[in-house]
Design a protein around this motif. Structure first.
Motif, PDB file in Angstrom:
ATOM      1  N   ALA A 267       0.645  -1.366   0.021  1.00 35.02           N
ATOM      2  CA  ALA A 267      -0.065   0.019   0.129  1.00 35.02           C
ATOM      3  C   ALA A 267       0.903   1.393   0.045  1.00 35.02           C
ATOM      4  O   ALA A 267       0.555   2.290  -0.821  1.00 35.02           O
ATOM      5  CB  ALA A 267      -1.050  -0.132   0.977  1.00 35.02           C
ATOM      6  N   GLN A 270       2.231   1.720  -3.446  1.00 37.02           N
ATOM      7  CA  GLN A 270       1.019   2.153  -4.310  1.00 37.02           C
ATOM      8  C   GLN A 270       0.955   3.708  -4.027  1.00 37.02           C
ATOM      9  O   GLN A 270       0.715   4.506  -4.983  1.00 37.02           O
ATOM     10  CB  GLN A 270      -0.132   1.658  -4.119  1.00 37.02           C
ATOM     11  CG  GLN A 270      -1.327   1.988  -5.006  1.00 37.02           C
ATOM     12  CD  GLN A 270      -1.028   1.467  -6.692  1.00 37.02           C
ATOM     13  OE1 GLN A 270      -0.504   0.402  -6.640  1.00 37.02           O
ATOM     14  NE2 GLN A 270      -1.259   2.681  -7.314  1.00 37.02           N
ATOM     15  N   LEU A 271       1.055   4.192  -2.738  1.00 34.86           N
ATOM     16  CA  LEU A 271       1.063   5.520  -2.473  1.00 34.86           C
ATOM     17  C   LEU A 271       1.900   6.418  -3.284  1.00 34.86           C
ATOM     18  O   LEU A 271       1.834   7.277  -3.770  1.00 34.86           O
ATOM     19  CB  LEU A 271       0.865   5.811  -0.963  1.00 34.86           C
ATOM     20  CG  LEU A 271      -0.342   5.722  -0.391  1.00 34.86           C
ATOM     21  CD1 LEU A 271       0.099   5.638   1.374  1.00 34.86           C
ATOM     22  CD2 LEU A 271      -1.182   6.672  -0.360  1.00 34.86           C
ATOM     23  N   ASP A 274       1.051   6.834  -6.849  1.00 37.68           N
ATOM     24  CA  ASP A 274       0.268   7.788  -6.944  1.00 37.68           C
ATOM     25  C   ASP A 274       0.598   9.217  -6.647  1.00 37.68           C
ATOM     26  O   ASP A 274      -0.275  10.230  -6.669  1.00 37.68           O
ATOM     27  CB  ASP A 274      -0.963   7.413  -6.044  1.00 37.68           C
ATOM     28  CG  ASP A 274      -1.727   6.244  -6.408  1.00 37.68           C
ATOM     29  OD1 ASP A 274      -1.424   5.466  -7.504  1.00 37.68           O
ATOM     30  OD2 ASP A 274      -2.590   5.411  -5.562  1.00 37.68           O
ATOM     31  N   HIS A 296       0.061  15.162   3.906  1.00 34.70           N
ATOM     32  CA  HIS A 296      -0.524  13.852   3.447  1.00 34.70           C
ATOM     33  C   HIS A 296      -1.237  13.086   4.562  1.00 34.70           C
ATOM     34  O   HIS A 296      -1.658  12.039   4.106  1.00 34.70           O
ATOM     35  CB  HIS A 296       0.656  13.209   2.849  1.00 34.70           C
ATOM     36  CG  HIS A 296       1.437  13.821   1.666  1.00 34.70           C
ATOM     37  ND1 HIS A 296       0.613  14.343   0.584  1.00 34.70           N
ATOM     38  CD2 HIS A 296       2.495  14.442   1.635  1.00 34.70           C
ATOM     39  CE1 HIS A 296       1.396  15.239  -0.168  1.00 34.70           C
ATOM     40  NE2 HIS A 296       2.455  15.034   0.171  1.00 34.70           N
ATOM     41  N   ILE A 299      -4.792  11.265   3.416  1.00 35.30           N
ATOM     42  CA  ILE A 299      -4.735  10.330   2.392  1.00 35.30           C
ATOM     43  C   ILE A 299      -4.060   9.099   2.984  1.00 35.30           C
ATOM     44  O   ILE A 299      -4.240   7.939   2.630  1.00 35.30           O
ATOM     45  CB  ILE A 299      -4.204  10.946   1.219  1.00 35.30           C
ATOM     46  CG1 ILE A 299      -4.033   9.685   0.147  1.00 35.30           C
ATOM     47  CG2 ILE A 299      -2.643  11.476   1.310  1.00 35.30           C
ATOM     48  CD1 ILE A 299      -5.273   9.559  -0.809  1.00 35.30           C
ATOM     49  N   ILE A 300      -2.829   9.438   3.768  1.00 36.11           N
ATOM     50  CA  ILE A 300      -2.291   8.357   4.333  1.00 36.11           C
ATOM     51  C   ILE A 300      -3.024   7.545   5.165  1.00 36.11           C
ATOM     52  O   ILE A 300      -3.262   6.191   5.371  1.00 36.11           O
ATOM     53  CB  ILE A 300      -1.000   8.767   4.930  1.00 36.11           C
ATOM     54  CG1 ILE A 300      -0.083   9.600   4.039  1.00 36.11           C
ATOM     55  CG2 ILE A 300      -0.141   7.513   5.728  1.00 36.11           C
ATOM     56  CD1 ILE A 300       1.475   9.025   3.629  1.00 36.11           C
ATOM     57  N   ASN A 302      -6.216   7.150   5.574  1.00 40.10           N
ATOM     58  CA  ASN A 302      -7.367   6.613   4.889  1.00 40.10           C
ATOM     59  C   ASN A 302      -6.810   5.216   4.102  1.00 40.10           C
ATOM     60  O   ASN A 302      -7.459   4.260   4.094  1.00 40.10           O
ATOM     61  CB  ASN A 302      -8.205   7.252   3.851  1.00 40.10           C
ATOM     62  CG  ASN A 302      -8.927   8.317   4.722  1.00 40.10           C
ATOM     63  OD1 ASN A 302      -9.321   8.149   5.620  1.00 40.10           O
ATOM     64  ND2 ASN A 302      -9.272   9.722   3.951  1.00 40.10           N
ATOM     65  N   THR A 303      -5.851   5.408   3.514  1.00 40.35           N
ATOM     66  CA  THR A 303      -5.175   4.262   2.599  1.00 40.35           C
ATOM     67  C   THR A 303      -4.899   2.989   3.781  1.00 40.35           C
ATOM     68  O   THR A 303      -5.384   1.986   3.406  1.00 40.35           O
ATOM     69  CB  THR A 303      -3.721   4.572   1.971  1.00 40.35           C
ATOM     70  OG1 THR A 303      -4.276   5.795   0.942  1.00 40.35           O
ATOM     71  CG2 THR A 303      -3.402   3.568   1.132  1.00 40.35           C
ATOM     72  N   LEU A 304      -4.179   3.570   4.843  1.00 35.92           N
ATOM     73  CA  LEU A 304      -3.813   2.426   5.738  1.00 35.92           C
ATOM     74  C   LEU A 304      -4.716   1.812   6.422  1.00 35.92           C
ATOM     75  O   LEU A 304      -4.841   0.572   6.823  1.00 35.92           O
ATOM     76  CB  LEU A 304      -2.840   2.971   6.631  1.00 35.92           C
ATOM     77  CG  LEU A 304      -1.272   3.699   6.303  1.00 35.92           C
ATOM     78  CD1 LEU A 304      -0.689   4.525   7.254  1.00 35.92           C
ATOM     79  CD2 LEU A 304      -0.523   2.451   5.416  1.00 35.92           C
ATOM     80  N   ASN A 306      -7.670   1.134   5.537  1.00 34.72           N
ATOM     81  CA  ASN A 306      -8.510   0.352   4.632  1.00 34.72           C
ATOM     82  C   ASN A 306      -7.762  -0.796   4.266  1.00 34.72           C
ATOM     83  O   ASN A 306      -8.307  -1.789   3.524  1.00 34.72           O
ATOM     84  CB  ASN A 306      -8.918   1.277   3.314  1.00 34.72           C
ATOM     85  CG  ASN A 306      -9.929   2.047   3.884  1.00 34.72           C
ATOM     86  OD1 ASN A 306     -10.907   1.752   4.673  1.00 34.72           O
ATOM     87  ND2 ASN A 306     -10.049   3.169   3.117  1.00 34.72           N
ATOM     88  N   VAL A 307      -6.422  -1.179   4.559  1.00 30.64           N
ATOM     89  CA  VAL A 307      -5.933  -2.473   4.433  1.00 30.64           C
ATOM     90  C   VAL A 307      -6.508  -3.439   5.353  1.00 30.64           C
ATOM     91  O   VAL A 307      -6.257  -3.309   6.380  1.00 30.64           O
ATOM     92  CB  VAL A 307      -4.281  -2.073   4.624  1.00 30.64           C
ATOM     93  CG1 VAL A 307      -3.587  -3.570   4.290  1.00 30.64           C
ATOM     94  CG2 VAL A 307      -3.795  -1.212   3.673  1.00 30.64           C
TER      95      VAL A 307
END
Ligand code: ADP
Ligand code: DP6
Ligand code: CO
Length: 325
Positions: A267, A270-271, A274, A296, A299-300, A302-304, A306-307
């Motif tokens: 993840a 991938q960040l 992006d 950031h 976004i960081i 939210n991304t983490l 959702n893993v």
């Protein structure tokens, strides 16, 4: 003869991995860390004439066995130094960090213990002396004496008198964030001490690890001075992967990673693809720490979050060194 101290954990950006002297805890390589404000230990030490043995309470529970012996052996150093080998201590410690799960509880734990016990018994508590003493409880702990970015100089002397931490840049030098991504707070199967010993003794990759350190260290210190986030992140991530690679080649082989550890690493990559600068590092445990700059944050997170497999995210800023309460 009582004192209380507070110390934060630290995350190694250049890892300490391997001892050249086990009893004195002298490392094979220099290491460099960032002290974190989000995790800490508070420890009170009271030396009392009426006690016939040390008593170590961790998180309000009386501890017996290896953990308690490790504390007593460490207190012996302090008693000897102070010329008070006759006196036992009651120690109360609270970890505001999971214990033995790869969040560096040994770092905040021994830094707080060293400071509180030294003050309680009347030893001088200048930072360099404290760092030398703390090192003998847990290596990584010698860096938690200072705040911000800290280097542990391995030293060259056989008695360890030049193996201690030195401050590189204070906590307010750079407003970075470190997200500790919590997958598991279970105690690890292979403690750091045992894992690094097995690696030194058996991993054919170990010499390559040691050789790689000086260049990493020089470059990361430049990156910190220049506040070059990409440079610092790239070096820290590569250094972490190299450390963990040594464990795969040990005999018997082992790894601290879980499947979710790999998902988070992916993840983070991938960040970056992006266009979001983020880098990971991992100590001796499955949990991942993600470095980023404050803009950031959303976004960081939210991304983490959702893993799949992620239980919690705890964000730290650069933290201060050890203090007395
Ligand atoms: P971690 O990743 O948490 O640093 P380690 O394997 O390095 O894990 O060390 C864990 C050990 O550190 C524990 O088993 C215990 O012996 C010691 N420790 C942890 N917290 C404390 C504390 N508050 N006081 C004294 N010793 C502690
Ligand atoms: C992977 O300091 O916990 O976190 O000195 O045996 O107590 P001992 O080990 P410890 O090892 C830390 C290893 C590491 C890397 C680091 O913190 O530098
Ligand atoms: Co540790």
């Amino acid at each position: 003869m009582k004192a209380t101290a507070k110390a934060h954990t630290n995350i190694a950006l250049i890892k300490y991995w391997g001892k050249r002297d086990e009893p004195l805890i002298l490392p094979m390589n220099n290491s460099l860390s960032l002290t974190l404000d989000g995790f800490h230990t508070t420890t009170s030490v009271a030396f009392q004439d009426r006690l016939t043995a040390d008593q170590f309470y961790l998180n309000n529970r009386l501890v017996e066995g290896a953990e308690s012996r490790r504390v007593s052996i460490f207190l012996d150093l302090i008693r000897k130094e102070a010329g008070r080998t006759d006196v036992c201590a009651e120690v109360h410690s609270t970890n505001h960090v999971p214990t033995a799960a790869g969040f560096a509880s040994s770092a905040s734990g021994f830094a707080a213990l060293a400071a509180a016990a030294s003050k309680a018994i009347g030893l001088p508590v200048n930072e360099q002396e404290l760092s030398i003493l703390t090192r003998q409880g847990s290596g990584s702990a010698c860096r938690s004496i200072y705040g911000g970015f800290v280097e542990w100089e391995k030293g060259t002397k056989a008695d360890g008198s030049d193996s201690h931490a030195v401050p590189v840049a204070p906590a307010d030098h750079w407003d970075l964030r470190v997200a500790a991504v919590v997958l598991s707070s279970d105690e690890k199967k292979v403690l750091s001490r045992e894992g690094m010993k097995r690696t030194v003794d058996t991993s054919p990759f170990y010499p390559a690890w040691v050789q790689s350190i000086p260049d990493d260290l020089e470059a990361i210190k430049e990156g910190i001075a220049e506040k070059d986030f990409e440079k610092v992140g790239e070096i820290a991530e590569a250094n972490c992967l190299r450390m963990h690679a040594t464990t795969l080649a040990a005999n018997p082989p082992f790894s601290y990673w879980h499947s979710t550890t790999l998902s988070i690493m992916q993840a983070v990559r991938q960040l970056r693809s992006d266009g979001i600068p983020a880098f990971f590092t991992i100590d001796a445990g499955p949990n991942v720490k993600v470095l980023y700059t404050p803009e950031h944050e959303d976004i960081i997170r939210n991304t983490l979050q959702n893993v799949p497999g992620v239980h919690d995210i705890k964000v730290s800023r650069p933290g201060q060194g050890v203090s007395f309460i």
